[in-house]
Design a protein around this motif. Structure first.
Motif, PDB file in Angstrom:
ATOM      1  N   ASP A  36      42.005  32.613  29.752  1.00  0.00           N
ATOM      2  CA  ASP A  36      43.323  32.470  30.534  1.00  0.00           C
ATOM      3  C   ASP A  36      43.407  33.098  31.682  1.00  0.00           C
ATOM      4  O   ASP A  36      42.721  33.619  32.732  1.00  0.00           O
ATOM      5  N   ILE A  37      41.074  32.497  31.870  1.00  0.00           N
ATOM      6  CA  ILE A  37      40.609  32.776  32.384  1.00  0.00           C
ATOM      7  C   ILE A  37      39.046  32.124  32.889  1.00  0.00           C
ATOM      8  O   ILE A  37      38.732  31.832  32.368  1.00  0.00           O
ATOM      9  N   LEU A  38      39.027  32.063  34.413  1.00  0.00           N
ATOM     10  CA  LEU A  38      37.622  31.110  34.254  1.00  0.00           C
ATOM     11  C   LEU A  38      36.967  32.316  35.565  1.00  0.00           C
ATOM     12  O   LEU A  38      37.838  32.129  36.675  1.00  0.00           O
ATOM     13  N   PHE A  39      36.071  31.541  35.634  1.00  0.00           N
ATOM     14  CA  PHE A  39      34.606  32.226  36.587  1.00  0.00           C
ATOM     15  C   PHE A  39      34.021  31.588  36.955  1.00  0.00           C
ATOM     16  O   PHE A  39      33.433  30.920  36.413  1.00  0.00           O
ATOM     17  N   TYR A  40      33.555  30.894  38.486  1.00  0.00           N
ATOM     18  CA  TYR A  40      32.583  30.501  38.590  1.00  0.00           C
ATOM     19  C   TYR A  40      31.812  31.165  39.705  1.00  0.00           C
ATOM     20  O   TYR A  40      32.590  31.968  40.291  1.00  0.00           O
ATOM     21  N   GLN A  41      30.875  31.230  39.280  1.00  0.00           N
ATOM     22  CA  GLN A  41      29.748  31.415  40.167  1.00  0.00           C
ATOM     23  C   GLN A  41      29.429  30.672  41.849  1.00  0.00           C
ATOM     24  O   GLN A  41      29.356  29.857  41.749  1.00  0.00           O
ATOM     25  N   MET A  42      29.516  31.565  42.623  1.00  0.00           N
ATOM     26  CA  MET A  42      30.054  31.053  44.027  1.00  0.00           C
ATOM     27  C   MET A  42      28.576  31.259  44.907  1.00  0.00           C
ATOM     28  O   MET A  42      27.745  31.594  44.309  1.00  0.00           O
ATOM     29  N   ASN A  43      28.489  31.120  46.196  1.00  0.00           N
ATOM     30  CA  ASN A  43      27.120  30.918  47.140  1.00  0.00           C
ATOM     31  C   ASN A  43      27.186  32.592  47.100  1.00  0.00           C
ATOM     32  O   ASN A  43      27.913  33.071  48.040  1.00  0.00           O
ATOM     33  N   GLY A  44      27.106  33.810  46.363  1.00  0.00           N
ATOM     34  CA  GLY A  44      26.808  35.166  47.073  1.00  0.00           C
ATOM     35  C   GLY A  44      28.414  35.885  46.190  1.00  0.00           C
ATOM     36  O   GLY A  44      28.788  37.152  46.427  1.00  0.00           O
ATOM     37  N   PHE A  45      29.545  35.533  45.383  1.00  0.00           N
ATOM     38  CA  PHE A  45      30.471  36.285  45.313  1.00  0.00           C
ATOM     39  C   PHE A  45      30.437  35.079  44.077  1.00  0.00           C
ATOM     40  O   PHE A  45      31.003  34.178  43.162  1.00  0.00           O
ATOM     41  N   VAL A  46      31.791  35.650  43.088  1.00  0.00           N
ATOM     42  CA  VAL A  46      32.839  35.003  42.028  1.00  0.00           C
ATOM     43  C   VAL A  46      34.085  34.482  42.294  1.00  0.00           C
ATOM     44  O   VAL A  46      34.833  34.996  42.773  1.00  0.00           O
ATOM     45  N   LEU A  47      34.375  33.509  41.766  1.00  0.00           N
ATOM     46  CA  LEU A  47      35.756  33.003  41.793  1.00  0.00           C
ATOM     47  C   LEU A  47      36.220  33.240  40.622  1.00  0.00           C
ATOM     48  O   LEU A  47      35.948  31.854  39.693  1.00  0.00           O
ATOM     49  N   GLY A  48      37.227  33.563  40.810  1.00  0.00           N
ATOM     50  CA  GLY A  48      38.291  33.927  39.078  1.00  0.00           C
ATOM     51  C   GLY A  48      39.278  32.401  39.484  1.00  0.00           C
ATOM     52  O   GLY A  48      40.297  33.073  40.160  1.00  0.00           O
ATOM     53  N   LEU A  49      39.902  32.365  38.216  1.00  0.00           N
ATOM     54  CA  LEU A  49      41.110  31.739  38.070  1.00  0.00           C
ATOM     55  C   LEU A  49      41.565  32.225  36.763  1.00  0.00           C
ATOM     56  O   LEU A  49      40.891  32.014  35.969  1.00  0.00           O
ATOM     57  N   TRP A  50      42.716  33.100  37.171  1.00  0.00           N
ATOM     58  CA  TRP A  50      42.913  33.649  35.838  1.00  0.00           C
ATOM     59  C   TRP A  50      44.723  33.646  36.485  1.00  0.00           C
ATOM     60  O   TRP A  50      45.830  33.032  36.818  1.00  0.00           O
ATOM     61  N   ALA A  51      44.716  33.159  34.444  1.00  0.00           N
ATOM     62  CA  ALA A  51      46.457  33.102  34.551  1.00  0.00           C
ATOM     63  C   ALA A  51      47.496  33.912  35.150  1.00  0.00           C
ATOM     64  O   ALA A  51      47.231  35.182  35.201  1.00  0.00           O
ATOM     65  N   LYS A  52      48.304  33.742  36.277  1.00  0.00           N
ATOM     66  CA  LYS A  52      49.403  34.241  37.229  1.00  0.00           C
ATOM     67  C   LYS A  52      49.800  35.702  35.983  1.00  0.00           C
ATOM     68  O   LYS A  52      50.245  36.351  36.935  1.00  0.00           O
ATOM     69  N   ASP A  53      50.633  35.368  34.847  1.00  0.00           N
ATOM     70  CA  ASP A  53      51.218  36.441  34.866  1.00  0.00           C
ATOM     71  C   ASP A  53      50.325  37.875  34.114  1.00  0.00           C
ATOM     72  O   ASP A  53      50.599  38.952  34.053  1.00  0.00           O
ATOM     73  N   ALA A  54      49.208  37.114  33.120  1.00  0.00           N
ATOM     74  CA  ALA A  54      47.985  38.150  32.592  1.00  0.00           C
ATOM     75  C   ALA A  54      47.584  38.850  34.530  1.00  0.00           C
ATOM     76  O   ALA A  54      47.276  40.332  34.327  1.00  0.00           O
ATOM     77  N   LEU A  55      47.525  38.235  35.545  1.00  0.00           N
ATOM     78  CA  LEU A  55      46.322  38.730  36.848  1.00  0.00           C
ATOM     79  C   LEU A  55      47.835  40.031  36.761  1.00  0.00           C
ATOM     80  O   LEU A  55      47.589  40.812  37.793  1.00  0.00           O
ATOM     81  N   ALA A  56      48.613  38.944  36.897  1.00  0.00           N
ATOM     82  CA  ALA A  56      50.169  40.598  37.477  1.00  0.00           C
ATOM     83  C   ALA A  56      50.352  41.248  37.462  1.00  0.00           C
ATOM     84  O   ALA A  56      50.770  42.789  37.285  1.00  0.00           O
ATOM     85  N   GLN A  57      49.865  41.474  35.571  1.00  0.00           N
ATOM     86  CA  GLN A  57      50.273  42.614  34.553  1.00  0.00           C
ATOM     87  C   GLN A  57      48.749  43.518  34.908  1.00  0.00           C
ATOM     88  O   GLN A  57      49.510  44.793  35.100  1.00  0.00           O
ATOM     89  N   ASP A  58      47.942  42.840  35.148  1.00  0.00           N
ATOM     90  CA  ASP A  58      46.811  43.433  35.551  1.00  0.00           C
ATOM     91  C   ASP A  58      47.071  44.493  36.852  1.00  0.00           C
ATOM     92  O   ASP A  58      46.531  45.481  36.956  1.00  0.00           O
ATOM     93  N   MET A  59      47.702  44.261  38.052  1.00  0.00           N
ATOM     94  CA  MET A  59      47.528  44.253  39.515  1.00  0.00           C
ATOM     95  C   MET A  59      48.964  44.980  39.717  1.00  0.00           C
ATOM     96  O   MET A  59      49.493  46.043  40.414  1.00  0.00           O
ATOM     97  N   ARG A  60      49.809  45.294  38.060  1.00  0.00           N
ATOM     98  CA  ARG A  60      51.037  45.593  37.614  1.00  0.00           C
ATOM     99  C   ARG A  60      51.931  45.693  38.870  1.00  0.00           C
ATOM    100  O   ARG A  60      52.679  46.423  39.878  1.00  0.00           O
ATOM    101  N   ARG A  61      51.896  44.323  39.283  1.00  0.00           N
ATOM    102  CA  ARG A  61      52.708  43.840  40.405  1.00  0.00           C
ATOM    103  C   ARG A  61      53.408  42.791  39.770  1.00  0.00           C
ATOM    104  O   ARG A  61      53.168  41.657  39.877  1.00  0.00           O
ATOM    105  N   PRO A  62      54.415  42.301  40.419  1.00  0.00           N
ATOM    106  CA  PRO A  62      55.952  41.057  39.316  1.00  0.00           C
ATOM    107  C   PRO A  62      55.240  40.305  41.110  1.00  0.00           C
ATOM    108  O   PRO A  62      54.957  39.968  41.320  1.00  0.00           O
ATOM    109  N   VAL A  63      55.371  38.975  39.892  1.00  0.00           N
ATOM    110  CA  VAL A  63      55.178  37.758  40.700  1.00  0.00           C
ATOM    111  C   VAL A  63      56.378  36.928  40.774  1.00  0.00           C
ATOM    112  O   VAL A  63      57.903  37.478  40.230  1.00  0.00           O
ATOM    113  N   ALA A  64      56.034  36.541  41.952  1.00  0.00           N
ATOM    114  CA  ALA A  64      57.756  36.568  43.776  1.00  0.00           C
ATOM    115  C   ALA A  64      58.587  35.419  42.162  1.00  0.00           C
ATOM    116  O   ALA A  64      57.516  34.830  42.063  1.00  0.00           O
ATOM    117  N   GLY A  65      60.126  35.592  42.211  1.00  0.00           N
ATOM    118  CA  GLY A  65      60.317  34.733  41.577  1.00  0.00           C
ATOM    119  C   GLY A  65      60.444  33.526  42.062  1.00  0.00           C
ATOM    120  O   GLY A  65      61.065  32.010  41.598  1.00  0.00           O
TER     121      GLY A  65
END
Length: 142
Positions: A36-65
């Motif tokens: 449920d995630i992709l990481f891209y090595q950028m120029n000096g940082f990493v860009l992550g694309l994470w399934a929004k429900d999994a990210l929201a759960q990880d942050m303990r922040r609900p997804v806005a309806g």
């Protein structure tokens, strides 16, 4: 504390759709692909694309309806003015939504905006006053 960004993570709705946009639009290859995630090595940082429900759960922040978000944009700078419009077209062809066609802002340069398939806005820009080094790092220079 250092002024740096290590990782930018975007919540996405469909991993396959996002992979297509970033691969076919920008031409980027992930350095890691999980369920449920992709990481891209950028120029000096990493860009992550994470399934929004999994990210929201990880942050303990609900997804806005209603899907609302505060306005923000990520930016991808290119080396020449002539690269702006073709990259925007390629991103739209890869599943993005045109927000603003390439044009010249009053402060100079060239820019346009495309939203990725999950609505994250990308500014595609060329600024003659901001040099890009061989590693793709942009320098703020006025």
């Amino acid at each position: 504390m250092q002024q740096q960004v290590a990782v930018i993570t975007l919540g996405i709705g469909d991993l396959a759709r996002a992979r297509r946009f970033y691969r076919e639009g920008f031409g980027w290859t992930p350095v890691y692909e999980g369920e449920d995630i992709l990481f891209y090595q950028m120029n000096g940082f990493v860009l992550g694309l994470w399934a929004k429900d999994a990210l929201a759960q990880d942050m303990r922040r609900p997804v806005a309806g209603d899907g609302s978000t505060a306005p923000f944009a990520l930016a991808h700078n290119v080396a020449t003015q002539a690269e702006v419009a073709p990259l925007i077209a390629r991103l739209v062809e890869a599943g993005g939504e045109l927000l603003r066609p390439a044009d010249a802002p009053h402060h100079g340069g060239m820019r346009g905006y495309v939203a990725d398939p999950d609505g994250h806005a990308w500014e595609i820009a060329w600024n003659p006053a901001w040099p890009i080094d061989a590693e793709g790092r942009v320098t703020f220079a006025l």
